[in-house]
Write a protein that holds these residues in place. Structure first.
Motif, PDB file in Angstrom:
ATOM      1  N   ARG A   1     -52.935-134.701  21.045  1.00  0.00           N
ATOM      2  CA  ARG A   1     -53.861-134.553  22.268  1.00  0.00           C
ATOM      3  C   ARG A   1     -55.168-134.590  21.561  1.00  0.00           C
ATOM      4  NH1 ARG A   1     -52.323-130.470  26.804  1.00  0.00           N
ATOM      5  NH2 ARG A   1     -54.147-131.745  27.808  1.00  0.00           N
ATOM      6  N   GLN A   2     -56.248-134.967  22.478  1.00  0.00           N
ATOM      7  CA  GLN A   2     -57.648-134.770  21.951  1.00  0.00           C
ATOM      8  C   GLN A   2     -58.514-134.542  23.049  1.00  0.00           C
ATOM      9  OE1 GLN A   2     -59.027-138.610  20.796  1.00  0.00           O
ATOM     10  NE2 GLN A   2     -59.786-139.060  22.859  1.00  0.00           N
ATOM     11  N   TYR A   3     -59.647-133.117  22.846  1.00  0.00           N
ATOM     12  CA  TYR A   3     -60.133-132.682  23.673  1.00  0.00           C
ATOM     13  C   TYR A   3     -61.779-133.086  23.628  1.00  0.00           C
ATOM     14  CZ  TYR A   3     -55.911-129.939  24.183  1.00  0.00           C
ATOM     15  OH  TYR A   3     -54.865-129.838  24.432  1.00  0.00           O
ATOM     16  N   GLY A   4     -62.532-133.181  24.471  1.00  0.00           N
ATOM     17  CA  GLY A   4     -63.998-133.425  24.504  1.00  0.00           C
ATOM     18  C   GLY A   4     -64.809-132.443  24.786  1.00  0.00           C
ATOM     19  N   MET A   5     -65.807-131.722  24.503  1.00  0.00           N
ATOM     20  CA  MET A   5     -66.879-130.938  24.797  1.00  0.00           C
ATOM     21  C   MET A   5     -68.366-131.537  24.674  1.00  0.00           C
ATOM     22  SD  MET A   5     -67.169-127.236  23.173  1.00  0.00           S
ATOM     23  CE  MET A   5     -65.601-126.642  23.633  1.00  0.00           C
ATOM     24  N   CYS A   6     -69.098-130.916  25.487  1.00  0.00           N
ATOM     25  CA  CYS A   6     -70.611-131.482  25.194  1.00  0.00           C
ATOM     26  C   CYS A   6     -71.396-130.251  24.622  1.00  0.00           C
ATOM     27  CB  CYS A   6     -70.957-131.723  26.616  1.00  0.00           C
ATOM     28  SG  CYS A   6     -70.419-133.216  27.569  1.00  0.00           S
ATOM     29  N   VAL A   7     -72.062-130.563  23.502  1.00  0.00           N
ATOM     30  CA  VAL A   7     -72.803-129.500  22.850  1.00  0.00           C
ATOM     31  C   VAL A   7     -74.041-130.031  22.373  1.00  0.00           C
ATOM     32  CG1 VAL A   7     -70.604-128.756  21.593  1.00  0.00           C
ATOM     33  CG2 VAL A   7     -72.016-130.727  20.546  1.00  0.00           C
ATOM     34  N   HIS A   8     -75.078-129.091  22.336  1.00  0.00           N
ATOM     35  CA  HIS A   8     -76.462-129.304  21.806  1.00  0.00           C
ATOM     36  C   HIS A   8     -76.716-129.864  20.588  1.00  0.00           C
ATOM     37  CE1 HIS A   8     -78.235-127.999  25.882  1.00  0.00           C
ATOM     38  NE2 HIS A   8     -77.517-127.157  25.849  1.00  0.00           N
ATOM     39  N   THR A   9     -75.953-129.176  19.589  1.00  0.00           N
ATOM     40  CA  THR A   9     -75.997-129.539  18.215  1.00  0.00           C
ATOM     41  C   THR A   9     -74.540-129.585  17.833  1.00  0.00           C
ATOM     42  OG1 THR A   9     -76.030-127.280  17.728  1.00  0.00           O
ATOM     43  CG2 THR A   9     -78.199-128.410  17.697  1.00  0.00           C
ATOM     44  N   CYS A  10     -74.277-130.564  16.827  1.00  0.00           N
ATOM     45  CA  CYS A  10     -72.965-130.800  16.316  1.00  0.00           C
ATOM     46  C   CYS A  10     -72.698-129.808  15.098  1.00  0.00           C
ATOM     47  CB  CYS A  10     -73.003-132.117  15.711  1.00  0.00           C
ATOM     48  SG  CYS A  10     -73.124-133.521  16.756  1.00  0.00           S
ATOM     49  N   PRO A  11     -71.646-129.289  15.076  1.00  0.00           N
ATOM     50  CA  PRO A  11     -70.802-128.192  14.376  1.00  0.00           C
ATOM     51  C   PRO A  11     -70.942-128.586  12.855  1.00  0.00           C
ATOM     52  CG  PRO A  11     -68.993-129.272  15.487  1.00  0.00           C
ATOM     53  CD  PRO A  11     -70.179-129.807  16.120  1.00  0.00           C
ATOM     54  N   PRO A  12     -70.747-127.694  11.921  1.00  0.00           N
ATOM     55  CA  PRO A  12     -70.714-127.729  10.623  1.00  0.00           C
ATOM     56  C   PRO A  12     -69.554-129.151  10.172  1.00  0.00           C
ATOM     57  CG  PRO A  12     -70.846-125.534  10.836  1.00  0.00           C
ATOM     58  CD  PRO A  12     -70.522-126.190  12.218  1.00  0.00           C
ATOM     59  N   GLY A  13     -69.950-129.961   9.388  1.00  0.00           N
ATOM     60  CA  GLY A  13     -68.666-130.888   9.022  1.00  0.00           C
ATOM     61  C   GLY A  13     -69.257-132.263   9.828  1.00  0.00           C
ATOM     62  N   TYR A  14     -69.841-132.035  11.091  1.00  0.00           N
ATOM     63  CA  TYR A  14     -70.322-133.250  11.752  1.00  0.00           C
ATOM     64  C   TYR A  14     -71.896-133.528  11.561  1.00  0.00           C
ATOM     65  CZ  TYR A  14     -65.588-132.745  13.869  1.00  0.00           C
ATOM     66  OH  TYR A  14     -64.371-132.468  14.036  1.00  0.00           O
TER      67      TYR A  14
ATOM     68  N   ARG B   1     -67.448-137.725   6.172  1.00  0.00           N
ATOM     69  CA  ARG B   1     -66.134-138.492   5.589  1.00  0.00           C
ATOM     70  C   ARG B   1     -65.609-137.315   4.503  1.00  0.00           C
ATOM     71  NH1 ARG B   1     -64.343-143.369   5.107  1.00  0.00           N
ATOM     72  NH2 ARG B   1     -66.427-144.334   5.703  1.00  0.00           N
ATOM     73  N   SER B   2     -66.430-136.869   3.802  1.00  0.00           N
ATOM     74  CA  SER B   2     -65.863-135.859   2.797  1.00  0.00           C
ATOM     75  C   SER B   2     -65.647-134.449   3.248  1.00  0.00           C
ATOM     76  CB  SER B   2     -66.960-135.710   1.501  1.00  0.00           C
ATOM     77  OG  SER B   2     -66.558-134.513   0.823  1.00  0.00           O
ATOM     78  N   PRO B   3     -64.303-133.869   3.115  1.00  0.00           N
ATOM     79  CA  PRO B   3     -63.976-132.555   3.672  1.00  0.00           C
ATOM     80  C   PRO B   3     -64.585-131.399   2.960  1.00  0.00           C
ATOM     81  CG  PRO B   3     -62.243-133.481   2.103  1.00  0.00           C
ATOM     82  CD  PRO B   3     -63.235-134.484   2.235  1.00  0.00           C
ATOM     83  N   SER B   4     -65.227-131.430   1.666  1.00  0.00           N
ATOM     84  CA  SER B   4     -66.156-130.769   1.276  1.00  0.00           C
ATOM     85  C   SER B   4     -67.486-130.596   1.705  1.00  0.00           C
ATOM     86  CB  SER B   4     -65.823-130.767  -0.584  1.00  0.00           C
ATOM     87  OG  SER B   4     -66.564-132.112  -0.768  1.00  0.00           O
ATOM     88  N   CYS B   5     -67.894-131.327   2.533  1.00  0.00           N
ATOM     89  CA  CYS B   5     -69.343-131.602   2.963  1.00  0.00           C
ATOM     90  C   CYS B   5     -69.504-130.712   4.492  1.00  0.00           C
ATOM     91  CB  CYS B   5     -69.817-133.069   3.298  1.00  0.00           C
ATOM     92  SG  CYS B   5     -71.508-133.174   3.950  1.00  0.00           S
ATOM     93  N   GLU B   6     -70.472-129.798   4.184  1.00  0.00           N
ATOM     94  CA  GLU B   6     -70.664-128.929   5.359  1.00  0.00           C
ATOM     95  C   GLU B   6     -71.622-129.508   6.444  1.00  0.00           C
ATOM     96  OE1 GLU B   6     -73.004-124.628   6.081  1.00  0.00           O
ATOM     97  OE2 GLU B   6     -71.265-124.671   4.541  1.00  0.00           O
ATOM     98  N   SER B   7     -72.616-130.172   5.940  1.00  0.00           N
ATOM     99  CA  SER B   7     -73.775-130.682   6.656  1.00  0.00           C
ATOM    100  C   SER B   7     -73.978-132.153   6.124  1.00  0.00           C
ATOM    101  CB  SER B   7     -74.908-129.999   6.552  1.00  0.00           C
ATOM    102  OG  SER B   7     -75.943-130.627   7.362  1.00  0.00           O
ATOM    103  N   CYS B   8     -73.966-133.263   7.098  1.00  0.00           N
ATOM    104  CA  CYS B   8     -74.375-134.583   6.455  1.00  0.00           C
ATOM    105  C   CYS B   8     -75.349-135.239   7.314  1.00  0.00           C
ATOM    106  CB  CYS B   8     -73.016-135.367   6.281  1.00  0.00           C
ATOM    107  SG  CYS B   8     -72.141-135.475   7.875  1.00  0.00           S
ATOM    108  N   PHE B   9     -76.201-136.371   6.659  1.00  0.00           N
ATOM    109  CA  PHE B   9     -76.864-137.016   7.306  1.00  0.00           C
ATOM    110  C   PHE B   9     -76.387-138.068   7.918  1.00  0.00           C
ATOM    111  CE2 PHE B   9     -80.107-140.646   7.164  1.00  0.00           C
ATOM    112  CZ  PHE B   9     -81.054-140.129   7.860  1.00  0.00           C
TER     113      PHE B   9
END
Length: 205
Positions: free
Chosen positions: A64-77, A92-100
């Protein structure tokens, strides 16, 4: 006897109705909470579309998948704005906390070091780990040391007991990046001078 049975059945029915009403209220409250900021919302899958300024974050729980509306994306997104919907896209990288972008990381998780948008457990060659920033910083390769200079004191090569002599080395090529970590490029050491200047010498020629 029939009257007692009737009252017992009525009591059981009332309790069942109370339980159903309580469950409906809890489900409605949960749905309302999950649909905060939604334009369209599904009872099973949460938000489907969000208000214009919000990002749609979708995560999976098994099949199952769930959707949520957020002001800012969480770490890893990271957030991607579109014409119809703004989405939180996973790095893409699981070791990345914040990406451009999907493949360019800006901050790595603990125990990883950042270098040119990628995360490494150990910094690549010609770089040095910076524990404070958790980044890999370029290093430079200096050339050989020059010969030691003449021993001088305030520009004089004589007339004093002690002076200083120096030697230098240069970074080979023009490949050194701005902010690169370089070893010492200049050294000085104490040296003994001629105490008297022969022939009235005052300064070095």
């Amino acid at each position: 006897m029939l009257w007692i049975i009737f009252m017992l059945l009525l009591f059981i029915s009332s309790m069942e109705m109370l339980a159903q009403n309580r469950w409906k209220k809890q489900a409605s409250a949960g749905l309302l909470e999950n649909c905060t900021g939604c334009v369209l919302c599904s009872e099973d899958n949460g938000c489907i579309t969000c208000h214009h300024r919000l990002f749609l974050l979708i995560w999976r729980d098994g099949i199952r998948q769930y959707g949520m509306c957020v002001h800012t994306c969480p770490p890893g997104y990271f957030g991607v704005r579109g014409l119809e919907v703004n989405r939180c896209t996973k790095c893409r990288s699981p070791s990345c906390e914040s990406c451009f972008s999907r493949d360019f990381c800006m901050k790595c998780k603990d125990k990883f070091y950042l270098h040119k948008g990628q995360c490494f457990r150990q910094c690549p060659p010609s770089t040095a780990a910076q524990p404070g920033t958790r980044e890999c910083q370029e290093t430079c390769e200096p050339g050989p040391w020059s010969e030691w200079s003449a021993c001088t004191h305030e520009g004089r090569t004589c007339g004093c007991k002690w002076g200083l002599e120096t030697r230098v080395r240069e970074v080979a090529g023009a490949a050194k990046e701005e902010g690169a970590v370089c070893p010492a490029l200049l050294e000085t050491r104490r040296c003994r001078m001629r105490k008297h200047c022969p022939g009235g010498e005052h300064r070095a020629a």
